[in-house]
Enzyme design. Structure first.
Site, PDB file in Angstrom:
ATOM      1  CB  SER A 209      -0.931  -0.004   1.212  1.00  0.00           C
ATOM      2  OG  SER A 209      -0.211   0.142   2.422  1.00  0.00           O
ATOM      3  NE  ARG A 213      -2.644   5.190  -0.690  1.00  0.00           N
ATOM      4  CZ  ARG A 213      -2.446   4.291   0.243  1.00  0.00           C
ATOM      5  NH1 ARG A 213      -1.216   4.146   0.752  1.00  0.00           N
ATOM      6  NH2 ARG A 213      -3.422   3.530   0.679  1.00  0.00           N
ATOM      7  CG  ASN A 217      -1.564   8.702  -6.504  1.00  0.00           C
ATOM      8  OD1 ASN A 217      -2.576   9.318  -6.799  1.00  0.00           O
ATOM      9  ND2 ASN A 217      -1.590   7.669  -5.671  1.00  0.00           N
TER      10      ASN A 217
END
Length: 282
Positions: A209, A213, A217
């Site tokens: 995570s 992540r 992005n």
């Protein structure tokens, strides 16, 4: 900027390919000159640009904060000192609110992670053609300047946090207590294999995570910048649209790069606080 000499696909591939050093199929070690050579180098290839830019930005962070520390005064601080103190106090206060245990390393770690990730993300605001073009003039085929668009960098940081999670868990609970926590929660003890599977998956999702992540992005943001730059190879209307979209996306991206650095830092503290939680805290 894209020209008639390359296709749009080649332009995008060029800007999203790292400067890679590795072993060729014939046994020689060299820099890759094509995407095919990059693919042939396999797992042990080194992304030299990601390593160099992340290291350089880390040294910049140390230099800037070191200067601020040496010039700090007890009187009325200047703007530079105020900015540095504001960043440190904000992140440290948040870290201490989340991590309520006694550990002198967590809050400084949170500040370091936030500033370092922010600086790496900030490179995404440099026009995508500038530095790669200069690198090409110097004979360097590829140059990605945003380390956090490289999953190796983001997962490297995430796995470092994961190692701290394991160390803190064993340090606080003991190896037996840590294994018991994985095996005897949330269901009764006779369902230990199921508990271990569920808790093990939960544990492994923490570095995923964190790393994925941040990578997702920033990679998406960089790709959008590259796609916008393709507009500059068209007519006047496309060029005007490209200028507007470039500035609009850059303004919005300032929020993204700051927010992602903040999330990575805060989540790291949250996961470390969970590592300190004992059975009585569940």
């Amino acid at each position: 900027m894209a020209t008639g000499e390359v296709t749009s696909t080649e332009y995008i591939q060029h800007h999203l390919t790292n400067l890679t050093y590795g072993r060729m199929p014939d046994g020689t070690w060299q820099f890759a000159h094509t995407t095919e050579e990059v693919a042939s180098m396999g797992f042990w290839a080194i992304h030299v640009d990601s390593f160099a830019w992340s290291l350089g930005l880390g040294l910049l962070f140390l230099a800037v904060f070191g200067i601020a520390a040496r010039k700090a005064t007890s009187g009325v601080p200047g703007g530079f000192q105020c900015a540095i103190e504001m960043i440190i106090e904000m992140i440290e206060d948040i870290a201490k609110d989340i991590f309520t245990y006694k550990n002198d390393y967590v809050a400084p770690m949170a500040v370091t992670v936030f500033v370092w990730v922010f600086l790496m993300n900030l490179m995404d605001l440099v026009p995508v053609d500038w530095i790669p073009h200069l690198a090409t003039l110097a004979g360097i085929h590829y140059m990605k300047i945003v380390p956090t668009t490289d999953v190796n960098v983001t997962m490297g940081m995430a796995l470092t946090i994961f190692a701290m999670i394991l160390i803190f868990s064993v340090w606080k609970k003991g190896l037996g207590g840590f294994l018991a926590e994985l095996s005897f929660h949330p269901f009764p003890k006779f369902l230990a294999p199921i508990n271990f599977l569920l808790e093990g998956v939960t544990l492994l999702t923490k570095p995923l995570s964190l790393g994925l992540r941040l990578f997702g992005n920033l990679y998406a943001g960089e790709l959008i910048f590259v796609l916008i730059c393709l507009l500059f190879s068209g007519g006047a209307v496309l060029v005007a649209s490209g200028i507007f979209l470039q500035w609009a996306w850059a303004a919005f991206h300032v929020l993204i790069i700051t927010l992602q650095a903040f999330i990575f830092s805060v989540l790291s503290v949250v996961y470390l606080a969970q590592a300190y939680d004992t059975g009585e805290d569940h």
